[in-house]
Every structure is written in C-alpha cells, then in structure tokens.
Design an enzyme around this catalytic site. Structure first.
Site, PDB file in Angstrom:
ATOM      1  N   ASP B 617       0.853  -1.191   0.000  1.00  0.00           N
ATOM      2  CA  ASP B 617       0.000   0.000   0.000  1.00  0.00           C
ATOM      3  C   ASP B 617       0.885   1.236   0.000  1.00  0.00           C
ATOM      4  O   ASP B 617       2.057   1.166   0.357  1.00  0.00           O
ATOM      5  CB  ASP B 617      -0.924   0.012   1.225  1.00  0.00           C
ATOM      6  CG  ASP B 617      -2.103   0.968   1.026  1.00  0.00           C
ATOM      7  OD1 ASP B 617      -2.194   1.599  -0.039  1.00  0.00           O
ATOM      8  OD2 ASP B 617      -2.929   1.070   1.948  1.00  0.00           O
ATOM      9  N   GLU B 654       1.850   6.805  -7.123  1.00  0.00           N
ATOM     10  CA  GLU B 654       1.337   5.618  -6.465  1.00  0.00           C
ATOM     11  C   GLU B 654       2.272   4.429  -6.687  1.00  0.00           C
ATOM     12  O   GLU B 654       2.378   3.553  -5.862  1.00  0.00           O
ATOM     13  CB  GLU B 654      -0.054   5.262  -7.006  1.00  0.00           C
ATOM     14  CG  GLU B 654      -1.185   5.995  -6.313  1.00  0.00           C
ATOM     15  CD  GLU B 654      -1.414   5.506  -4.894  1.00  0.00           C
ATOM     16  OE1 GLU B 654      -0.730   4.575  -4.461  1.00  0.00           O
ATOM     17  OE2 GLU B 654      -2.274   6.073  -4.217  1.00  0.00           O
ATOM     18  N   ASP B 686      -2.900  -2.634  -2.758  1.00  0.00           N
ATOM     19  CA  ASP B 686      -3.955  -1.661  -2.453  1.00  0.00           C
ATOM     20  C   ASP B 686      -3.506  -0.286  -2.931  1.00  0.00           C
ATOM     21  O   ASP B 686      -2.318  -0.058  -3.173  1.00  0.00           O
ATOM     22  CB  ASP B 686      -4.210  -1.652  -0.944  1.00  0.00           C
ATOM     23  CG  ASP B 686      -5.564  -1.048  -0.604  1.00  0.00           C
ATOM     24  OD1 ASP B 686      -6.192  -0.462  -1.495  1.00  0.00           O
ATOM     25  OD2 ASP B 686      -5.979  -1.173   0.559  1.00  0.00           O
ATOM     26  N   HIS B 818      -0.742  -0.857   4.956  1.00  0.00           N
ATOM     27  CA  HIS B 818      -1.267   0.488   5.125  1.00  0.00           C
ATOM     28  C   HIS B 818      -0.807   1.100   6.436  1.00  0.00           C
ATOM     29  O   HIS B 818      -0.365   2.247   6.495  1.00  0.00           O
ATOM     30  CB  HIS B 818      -2.790   0.465   5.069  1.00  0.00           C
ATOM     31  CG  HIS B 818      -3.426   1.737   5.559  1.00  0.00           C
ATOM     32  ND1 HIS B 818      -3.393   2.895   4.822  1.00  0.00           N
ATOM     33  CD2 HIS B 818      -4.052   2.032   6.720  1.00  0.00           C
ATOM     34  CE1 HIS B 818      -3.990   3.855   5.504  1.00  0.00           C
ATOM     35  NE2 HIS B 818      -4.404   3.359   6.663  1.00  0.00           N
TER      36      HIS B 818
END
Lengths: 412, 843
Positions: B617, B654, B686, B818
């Site tokens: 993530d 990202e 993710d 995350h």
C-alpha cells in the site's frame, strides 16, 4: 485577473483563446475588418477599460438601481449577458429576456439558471427569469406595464422601416414606466478611421449621429406620453471632445403614473414562446436572528474546540463568551453575553459554566458504550473513533469503516 | 488511461483535404475491443480508411501519445471508454462456484437499443473550411434532416439516422454560404466503444439539461433539494454519479447515490474566524487556507489557494493592460460587486497556461470576500460532530438507496424532454435495477491455541468473545520486561494498568505480569524520550501513558522507538484507563503488545501451505515531497509472522519503484525462517486507481517477476489489485425487503468486466448504511489455483488482522502495509530500523 497576452492586436478583443486562434488563422477574417465577429468599439486611437459593453451595462444597471425597478425586460438579449447583471440586483422580482433568435437562445438560455452561489447566498426577494423567443415588434401581454424595458444596442439592428413599428409596440402598447435605449454614436466613428459607409458591426442597418438620435427621441415624446433624458457612455479622448461619447442612450419616463383601465392590453395574448423559466432560491424569512446566532455560536465553539483538540489534545474546551464576542460574525448581532449564554444553554452540545461567562464544548464523543475508544496507536482501528486522532479517512480500510464511515468519495 | 487520449485533430484536416490517413494495421481489434463478444460491424463501412479514424483504433495505434488539447466532448472522453485488456491470458474461467447462491440486486440499469438499431458515424467537412468550433457546431443545427438528433464534436457526427442526402448548403448569420459534406464512416454497433461514448454523452446531456442537475466534476447534484446543516455552515446536495460501461453481461448504466458537501461561509468569514481563534496568527490562516479550493461569487469558477498575500489589500492597485485600477474598483466596474472590507488580505492562485506554445505562470489575486470555501478542512473532517451530522444523511440503507436509484429513472421518465431524447436515439433503460447472483462463502473458524477453533459470529462476522478464552496461539515472553512511562500525575493510572495487565494478560494466554513504572517530570515529548533512553531495566516493550492525543508527542516517541532506539512501543491515552473501560482497553492493549513482540494471536485455517502472502500500500506523506510504500510479507503458514519494508517515491506517485528489492529481501527472509522458498506468492496491492492498472501491470508486476525468477525454482505468482472506493453496491433480496448482503458474499458475474479477471467480495457487515464491497482485480494468475481458491483466500485473509477481532475490508496483509506506510509517512518520515523488520511494531 491578468489578461491573456495576445500578440496580434487586431484580434485582441477575442473572447477566448478559441476565437483568437481561429480568427488569427482564418484568411477570410484576417484581411477584412468588416468581417469581425465582434462589434468595433475600440481602435488604436481609443480604448476603453473596462470594455465599452461592460461600461454600457453598468450604466444601464445604474439607472435600474436608481429607479429600483422590480420588473425588467431585456429586448435583444442575445447571449443573456445583461441578465447576468440584472439578476444580482436584490430588488428585482422579474426579468424577461427576449430575443428573436431561437437557436441562440436555446444554446444560451441555461446561462441564467441559478448558480451554485445563488443557492448558497439566497436572495431576500423572489426572482423569476424567463427567456422568451419572439419579435420585439409584436406584443405579449406578460410584458405590459413593466417597470422598465431595456433595448441595449438593439435598434440599429432593425430595418429602418421597423423602427417606427418598434416605437409603436414599445411606447404605444407595452407602455413600461421606463425605457432605456442605447445605440452607437455615428459621430464617434471618425476615431475608428472607417471607410465611407462602414459601420461598427456587419449586422447594423444604420448608425445615428447624436442629432439623429435626438430627433428620434423627440419623435417618441411627441407621439407618446413620455419624456426623455440623454446620456452617453465611453467618453472620447480629450483632444476629440467634439465627437461625443462612443455610445449614446436615452432614458424615457412615462408621464401617466397609471394606465387607463380600459386598455385592451389587459387581455392575455402570449405570443412569445417561453424557452426557459426559472425561480431563484429565496431565503427562509421565518428564521429568527437568534436561530442564526445560535448556529454561529455552535460553529465557532466547534471550530475552536476541534483546533484545540488537534493541537493540544484537549477533549473539552472552555471558551469565554467575551472572546466569542470578538468574532465579527457574532459581534454583528450586538447581543449581551448573557443572551449568548442563554442561547448556548438551549443547545444540545454546548454547556455553559455556572458563572455564565464561558461555554464548554466537548471535542470527542462521550460514549461509554465504545469500548475500544482511543488508544493512541489505535485511532485508526478503533471502530468508534475512526474520525479523530490522526486518521486519514480517505485511506481507512479496516474495521474502522464500521460505524462512522462516510465514504470518502462523498466528500469534496 | 489518461495517456490513451489522442486527438484525431491531426489526421482530420488531412482527411478533409482528400488524403485519408492510412488505417493502422492490426491495431484495431485491441483498441475497439471487438475481439471479445461484440460482433464486428456486419458490413464493411463505405470508406475503410476513414473508419479507422475512430477513437479506439487511434488510441491503440499510439497508446503513449500525450493527450492533445481537448476541444470537443467526444474527443476528450474517448480515452475513458477505451477498455484495456488486463486479464491474465489462458484462463478457462474467471468465475468461482463454491458457496451458497443468493439473489441480489445491484445499482445498475440495463441500457439497450430498440431492435439493436445501430448509430451512424459521419465525418464532416466544411467548405470553405470553418476553423471556429462554435460556428461549426451551430451550423449543424441548420441541417433539417438531423432534427437535433445528433452529437457533433467538430469533426465527427453521431446520429441514429441513416441520412439519404449527404451534402447540405447552409448560411451563416453573416450571410456566408457554406457547404457541409458528410461521409458515412461507420455503423456504431450496440456495445462498441463509440456506442458507450455516445450513450455517456447523451446521459450527461439529459442529466444537466433535463433533470435540473448541476454538474460538479463528473457528478451531478440537485441544488434544489439541498439539506442545510447550519451549525456547521454546510449544505448537502444530493446527487448521482453515473457512468455507462460495457460489462460482461451487457451495457450497463452504473448509478451511485452521492452527496456533495458545500460550505456556506466565504473565505473572508473563514479567515476572520481563524484570526479571532488564533488571535491574529497569520501562519495559522495560511496553513488552513493553502490548498483549499474556493469558488468565486461572480463567475462560479473554482480556484486552488496557493498562498495568502497579507501585504496586499483590495484597495491596492493592480496593473491591467488598460492601466492601473484598484481591486475594489475592478470588481465594482466589471461585476458590479461592492467589496466591503477594504483591508482584507488577498488569496493567490497560480496557474500555468500555454500562450502560443510557451508555458507562462499566471498569478491571480482573489478577494476572500467574494470567494466561497468548498470541501471540508482537515479539522472539520476530524470533528465527530460534523461527521455524525453528515452521516445522518449520507448513509443510506439498502431500502433507501434502492428508492433513490429508482428515483433517478423516474425523474428521467417524468421529464418529457429527457424521455424524448432517449426515444429519439432508441435507447431504453430497464425499469428495475439489475439482478445479480452472488455466493456466500461459509463462515470461517478462527484457529486458536493448540489448533483449537473458535466460531465467528456469522451475522456480524466478529469474534469479540475470543478474549474471554485463553486463546493466543503463542505468547511473546514479555513477563515483567516492560516499562510504563508516565508523568507523576498519572502514576495511579499506571498502577491500574499494571494490575489489569496481570489479570487480563494471563487470562488470554499472554505471559505478562509485573512491569515497572518510570515517572517523568512533564508531559513533554523530550521527557518521554529521555526516560526511554536512560531506562536501565532494558525492557522488551515500552508503554507510554500520555495525557492526550497530541500529535507531535506521538510522532517524537514513535520516531525514537522506530529509528533511534529500535524498541516496540505502545502509546496509550491515560483517560482510557478509567474504571469503566480499563478491562476491555487493557485487553486490547495487551493483545497488541503481544503482537508487536512477535506473539501470535489467532489465525484461520488455510489448507494450502508454503505460500507467501504480500500486501502493498502507499501513503502520501503530508509534509514532504515523497510518498511512502509499505511492503509486508507473511513468513509462515499460519500467517502470523510478517516481514516488512518501506520504500520512497516522489510525491503523489502511487507506483512503487523498488519492489524488486523488497521482494528479494522478503524471499530471503522467508528462506532463512523456513529453510525453503515459498511455492506460491500471492500479492495484494492496495491504493491503485483505475487509470494506473496498466502501469502497475507493466512496472510493479515485472519487478516482482524479476525477483521471483532469480530463485532456483520460480514460485507460482498471483497478483491482485484491491480497490475499496468503488461504485458497486449489492442489495440482498429477503422476501420483499432489501438488506445488506452477509459477510463472505462473492459476486463474479454481470457487473464484472470481460477484459478483466475481477470479482467483488463483501467481507464485513455494517451497522448503518449500505455496505461497500471490495473489488479484486487479478492481474496475474500463473498458478494451478482456481478462481474459487483466490476468492476464498481473499476472504480468509480479512479475518486475521490482529488489531480487530472481526473481519476487515481488505486482506490483513494490505491493512498491515497500510499501517506501516501510514506510520512512516505521518510520524517517522524516515525508514524505520531494519532491526524491527520481523515485528508488527507498526500496529
């Protein structure tokens, strides 16, 4: 606010980049000044800032303000530009935007719908705007006896023969309390260095000198029960004072304060087609100042509270009413500290200290039923506390999405 | 996908001049997606070359071409509907079969054309050439045959009519004669990319013209039905987000209920409040305003605030081309707006525009008094009062949502003009939303101590009661090797903590009792850190009792314990140790401490062994110019031990660039723990947007494959992109009522897409509102596993996140990744110490 730099001054009046580029690249347009899309109202000798059309609108709006006209029609409304000015007048209740070009109106009519800020900042007076398609030479009873009819740069687009019919319809049948007409001043054209017989716009059927315009106005007043005042927009450069203003206008005022009741015009004859009609949002007058002030107090207390919670972790903030009174948005209500305390007491979330001088606001929910509330490492995972602490709800992925989850996509 | 936008502008003039561009050979099938199920146009279009000029083919021919300046609706959107094939090759099926079948509804309307009548695409030429786009568009209305049933972007014309006549003489308002010539380039079949495009344009027109909705970005809202929340200065506009796409079943109109949050305060009011609150602190004002989007009163435009200029006032003059004018006069003259506050500071917006090919930075001054604030500030977002009040309206249960969805169709039907528009194109919208079948996977049993099992509460999918048992699979040997740091004031709380720990820890099966307390003089961060550094007890974990949630202190403690002095740490707010909550809070804390020290709490039964599960993530660091990637890999068959690593990439990116290194390190660690390499690697990624899928496939997947290929025997690889923010909703039919589907629901038909291997999973239950499923998009499936397996694994992994006794929205590895990225991005801003890499210290 800084204007786009346009290298080629001949097309500097282009409305947007699209138009500028296309005019610059089009050989038909490039060498033929008369083929311009826009009306000529400036040249190397004379330039107006703001542009003349804006000055003209501002001038007419000025008249509408002075007269506090509530019902106004804009004849020859075209792109509904002038309506944009009128709708901001808070005393206006009804605007009719009339033009004969159906395609143009259909493509532009949505311009007069309420914008986002009209919904946010609601009017105190109701306002309806109707876009009507039809000829100004005809008569539509909805427009009878209005406060004002504006015909801005319209008359010169009419065939000369139709000018008389227009006067008859306007002053003889519509009989508004006021009429504002503007038209180019031909005397000024010398400053544009036109060729003989050249006019400012390809569609102009004629342009009047100051003398010709005065003659027209006097003609109106002898025939109909009106008197008029002349005005000008766009002063000439000081060394050319003699040519007069670039654009000339007249305000006609009806002399009879009431129209005869026998008038035939009472019968509804709706010849104009309504292409669009919209009511503007109006503020709810039933709400009291105390209602607004209460909301203001809650808002400011919450803001102070949450900021203190963010900075110092204070779960309860104590806010002195004296401090609240320094906020312009609260100060404007001019109420006593005791009154503020009373309003705060009546709310669900605020409490008032016993001495009545301060307000208590709770920055985290007081819910003993939330068993996992608030370990510091846990702000992100605790189901009852996903929204404070250091959580970034855009990314929250885990159990936290349980209870208080508003999809992040639902926020801006 | 943005890169796929490609203007036809360059080839269009060439075609107009009579030299059509050659068709890009072999490119068409991919771009147009004809290869899958959609029949190619039955008859060859009359001019083959021109036909090749449709969007799909061009996009495929030059996928990397930069998007040209959009000037027509059709042109710009072409990229959005061209669908890229990302589905792994050689798959027999992407559907599973296990589980209990269920009948559900989903938020889609079916869109069909009457009698499958195609649309027609014409190429349009003007003689003389008309460069003005507006003029070109206006002239099309003069063609009587079209009767307004057309969409024209300046070059291409779409209409449901097959025209008999193809040449038209029209006349401009300036009495110029113009010849319009049409060439039929293609029949647009139902379901083709162009069909989707046209259908989207039509729906957008219907929404904005006939349904009275206001467009904000891509969504449509109804300001007339606004809900006022005056105490927060907020208005909510109910609205819709919709898009028409081709799914495996047919062309569907996806519809989601949305609420736009609008603020009713002006920037000036907002600034005045901060001014009073902070007693005139300019930095605070700038901090709160920079980055905010404001909307101007006079032209309805939005601007991002880049700076606040405290040295300029509205009464100051600005240089315009015509001379100097004050801001006050400018607004008065140009907009008839009177600026009241002559001394307010101004907002600055900077934008880059191209003027004749040159990048020019423009700086715009805005007067706060005439700007409205939009969106929520961070402070507002963290205010439970606001979020609670909003949730009241924004959270709708399945019944309400269903009603609102049907309301959308009803308001189309009620508007004569909208219905007429649909009819004139032969478009039909199904009266009910789409049926879809799902399958409920059996509830999982939680694996606990000595291989025992513990059932999940099937309805809520949680196992809170587990803590009443002596359950942990293995305990870290904490014993008395932990220190509580607190201020002298909190020693009472610290003692309560120690007592409770000794009670609840052993009850769960965690070896913890005793512990020592270190008191410090003040609650400043430095005092905590000094105490941790000079503590002679050499604890295995340190617990900091803090008086409140202050972020600086938390960050400082975490920085010290993750970087300078690698040591698992636990921060706890003293208030939570009040008698009412102490038991449950301490239970959670002890479990968390155990997990942080490598103890194993619980697991689920996964028959497959020797698998390494990887979660990835990203987190965009608030302060710095970089974003953090979190990489977490499971190290044992039970999925209770994890290896982690962080990576950095330039801001807002990202994509993770160092995946090869991460994967290699994880494999090494797996080998040294287990003495062998995994047979399978299953990656859950993710934090990837729809538009980045291709890039993920081309970069991240490649890097991972490179790392795997270095092993003696390359493991099987499955790579899945996990998306939480999606439009799809499912409603379970229960008699005449609609409810949320139960946890474990899988949907892999109808609303999935042909070009992908994707499915939806509802892992959790919600108390209020409608549950949002999680979308799984399998980009790589080099394995002997079946789709059923990956669906079940995804669900199983949602159970084993140690901070939550229940299921979470994403596989645990993703949530760990995350948490790691979040901790590093929010608090540490640097790589944590590698000594901690095998611990879940970031929990």
């Amino acid at each position: 606010m800084i204007p786009v730099i346009r290298q080629d001054p001949r097309f500097a009046d282009a409305e947007d980049e699209d138009e500028y580029q296309s005019r610059r690249s089009n050989p038909l347009i490039r060498d033929n000044r008369t083929c311009r899309l826009k009306e000529v109202e400036s040249s190397d000798l004379v330039k107006f800032e703001p542009p003349l059309y804006i000055q003209r609108y501002a001038r007419v709006v000025e008249h509408c303000k002075t007269g506090q006209y509530r019902t106004i029609a804009d004849f020859g409304t075209a792109e509904l530009t002038f309506v944009q000015y009128l709708k901001n007048l808070d005393f206006v209740n009804q605007i009719f935007a009339v033009d004969i070009d159906r395609n143009l109106l259909n493509s532009q009519k949505h311009r007069c719908r309420p914008q986002m800020f009209d919904h946010l900042n609601k009017r105190s007076e109701p306002l309806n705007i109707s876009v009507l398609c039809g000829s100004v030479l005809e008569f539509d009873s909805r427009l009878h006896d209005l406060d004002c009819i504006c015909a801005i740069e319209l008359i010169e687009h009419l065939q000369k023969d139709d000018v008389e019919k227009f006067s008859a319809a306007l002053f003889g049948r519509y009989q508004p309390k006021n009429v504002i007409i503007t038209t180019p001043n031909k005397d000024f054209n010398v400053l544009f260095e036109f060729e003989p017989d050249q006019m400012r716009h390809w569609d102009h059927k004629f342009e009047w000198t100051r003398e010709e315009f005065r003659t027209f106005c006097e003609g109106v007043t002898t025939k109909y029960d009106y008197k008029f005042d002349l005005f000008g927009v766009g002063d000439p450069p000081s060394e050319h004072q003699t040519v007069g203003p670039c654009s000339q206008g007249a305000v006609f005022t009806r002399q009879a304060s009431k129209l005869g009741s026998s008038s035939l015009e009472k019968f509804p004859t709706e010849v104009y087609e309504t292409l669009y009609s919209v009511d503007y949002p109006v503020e709810d007058k039933s709400l009291t100042p105390d209602y607004h002030l209460t909301n203001e107090i809650i808002y400011q207390c919450n803001q102070i509270g949450i900021a203190e919670y963010q900075e110092q972790g204070d779960e309860i903030s104590v806010i002195s009413i004296a401090h609240l009174q320094t906020f312009p948005s609260i100060d404007q209500y001019r109420v006593s500290d005791a009154h503020i305390a009373e309003l705060a007491r009546a709310t669900e979330h605020l409490r008032v200290m016993e001495d009545g001088l301060s307000i208590l606001v709770q920055n985290v929910p007081d819910s003993p039923s939330a068993p996992y509330c608030g370990f510091s490492d846990e702000n992100n995972d605790s189901p009852s506390a996903p929204y404070w602490g250091f959580s970034d709800d855009e990314n929250d992925g885990a159990g936290p999405s349980y209870n208080y989850h508003v999809g992040a996509e639902e926020l801006w | 996908m943005a890169a796929r936008g490609r203007s036809r502008g360059r080839s269009a003039p060439a075609a107009a001049a009579g030299t059509p561009a050659p068709a890009p050979v072999g490119a068409a099938p991919r771009g147009r997606g004809r290869a899958r199920g959609v029949p190619a146009a039955a008859e060859a279009p009359p001019t083959q070359q021109l036909a090749a000029m449709n969007i799909g083919a061009q996009a495929a021919a030059a996928p990397a071409a930069p998007a040209a300046r959009p000037s027509g609706g059709v042109r710009e959107r072409g990229s959005r509907y061209a669908q890229i094939v990302l589905r792994p090759e050689n798959l027999e099926t992407t559907q599973g079969s296990g589980g209990r079948p269920m009948d559900m509804l989903t938020n889609y309307f079916q869109l069909t054309i009457k009698d499958a009548q195609p649309f027609y695409q014409y190429h349009v030429t003007f003689l003389p050439a008309m460069d003005n786009l507006k003029l070109r568009k206006a002239l099309m209305y003069q063609i009587p045959e079209l009767t307004n049933r057309h969409i024209f972007d300046g070059n291409l014309l779409y209409t449901p009519l097959k025209l008999q006549r193809l040449e038209f003489d029209v006349r401009t308002r300036r009495d110029e004669d113009v010849k319009i010539g049409l060439v039929l380039t293609q029949e647009v079949a139902q379901g083709s990319d162009q069909f989707i495009q046209v259908a989207n344009i039509l729906m957008n027109e219907i929404a904005s013209r006939h349904m009275g909705l206001e467009r904000i970005k891509r969504d449509y809202f109804n300001p007339n039905k606004s809900i006022t929340i005056p105490q927060h200065k907020i208005e909510l506009y109910p609205g819709y987000e919709f898009s028409i796409r081709r799914y495996s079943h047919s062309v569907l109109l996806g519809l989601d209920i949305k609420h736009k949050i609008i603020r009713t305060d002006t920037a000036l009011e907002f600034m005045n409040s901060i001014m009073q609150r902070t007693r005139g602190n300019q930095t605070e004002i700038a901090k709160e305003l920079v980055g905010a989007i404001v909307m101007t009163k006079y032209n309805n435009k939005t601007y991002r605030v880049d700076d606040v200029d405290f040295n300029t006032k509205p009464s100051d003059e600005v240089e315009l081309k015509s001379g100097r004018i004050s801001y006050i006069d400018y607004y008065q003259k140009n907009y008839d707006i009177t600026i009241r506050d002559r001394n307010q500071p101004l907002l600055i917006h900077r934008s880059k525009t191209k003027i004749q090919g040159n990048q020019v930075e423009r700086q715009i001054h805005l007067v706060p008094e005439v700007c409205y604030m939009t969106g929520l500030t961070d402070n507002m977002r963290s205010d439970y009062r606001i979020m609670q009040d909003l949730a009241q309206y924004t959270r709708q249960d399945p019944e309400k949502r269903h009603k609102a969805l049907l309301g959308f169709r009803e308001s189309i039907m009620e508007s004569g003009a909208a219905t007429e528009k649909l009819n004139s194109w032969g478009l039909e919208m199904s009266p009910e939303i789409l049926d879809v079948s799902g399958r409920q996977q059996p509830p999982e049993n939680i694996v606990i101590k000595n291989g025992g099992t513990f059932p999940c509460d099937a309805r809520k999918e949680s196992f809170d009661n587990i803590t009443r048992k002596n359950f942990v699979i293995s305990s870290a040997e904490i014993n008395d090797c932990f220190t509580v740091v607190c201020t002298a004031k909190d020693t009472g709380a610290a003692n309560t903590f120690l007592e409770t720990v000794a009670k609840v820890g052993p009850a769960c099966g965690i070896n913890i009792r005793g512990g020592n307390i270190v008191t410090i003089r003040s609650d400043r961060a430095e005092d905590y850190i000094t105490a941790i550094r000079t503590n002679e007890a050499a604890p295995k974990i340190v617990v900091c009792l803090v008086p409140n949630n202050k972020k600086d202190r938390y960050d400082a403690i975490k920085k010290h314990c993750c970087i300078d002095q690698p040591l698992p740490s636990q921060v706890l707010v003293t208030k939570n140790l009040n008698p009412k909550k102490a038991m449950s809070v301490v239970t959670k804390v002890v479990m968390q401490m155990n997990a942080k020290l490598g103890g194993e709490l619980w697991s689920v039964h996964i028959p497959m062994k020797k698998v390494m599960y990887v979660g990835i993530d990203t987190y965009h660091d608030s302060g710095s110019q970089r974003s953090v990637g979190g990489f977490v890999a499971s190290m044992n068959d039970l999925c209770t031990r994890y290896f982690s690593k962080t990576t950095w990439q330039p801001s807002k990116q990202e994509l993770i660039s160092q995946l090869e290194v991460c994967m290699t390190d994880a494999l090494k660690q797996y080998h040294s723990t287990n003495g062998l390499y995994p047979d399978r690697v299953i990656v859950f990624r993710d934090g990837v947007g729809d538009g980045q899928l291709l890039a993920v496939k081309e970069q991240e997947l490649r890097d991972i494959k490179t790392a795997l290929s270095r092993l003696p025997k390359s493991p099987e690889l499955v790579f899945v992109v996990v998306t939480k923010r999606i439009q799809q909703r499912f409603f379970l039919k229960q008699g005449s009522r609609l409810t949320n589907p139960p946890p474990g629901t899988i949907v892999d038909t109808k609303v999935t897409r042909d070009e992908l291997f994707d499915f939806f999973l509802v892992p959790q239950s919600v108390g209020q509102g409608t549950v949002t499923p999680t979308h799984y998009n399998v980009l790589e499936f080099q394995t002997t596993l079946k789709p059923d397996h990956i669906q079940r694994i995804a669900y199983k992994l949602c159970h084993i996140y140690f901070n939550w006794t229940g299921t979470i929205r994403v596989p645990a590895v993703c949530q760990y990744a995350h948490k790691l990225a979040f901790l590093v991005g929010q608090s540490l801003h640097r790589d944590p110490s590698p000594q901690l890499a095998n611990l879940l210290y970031y929990l």
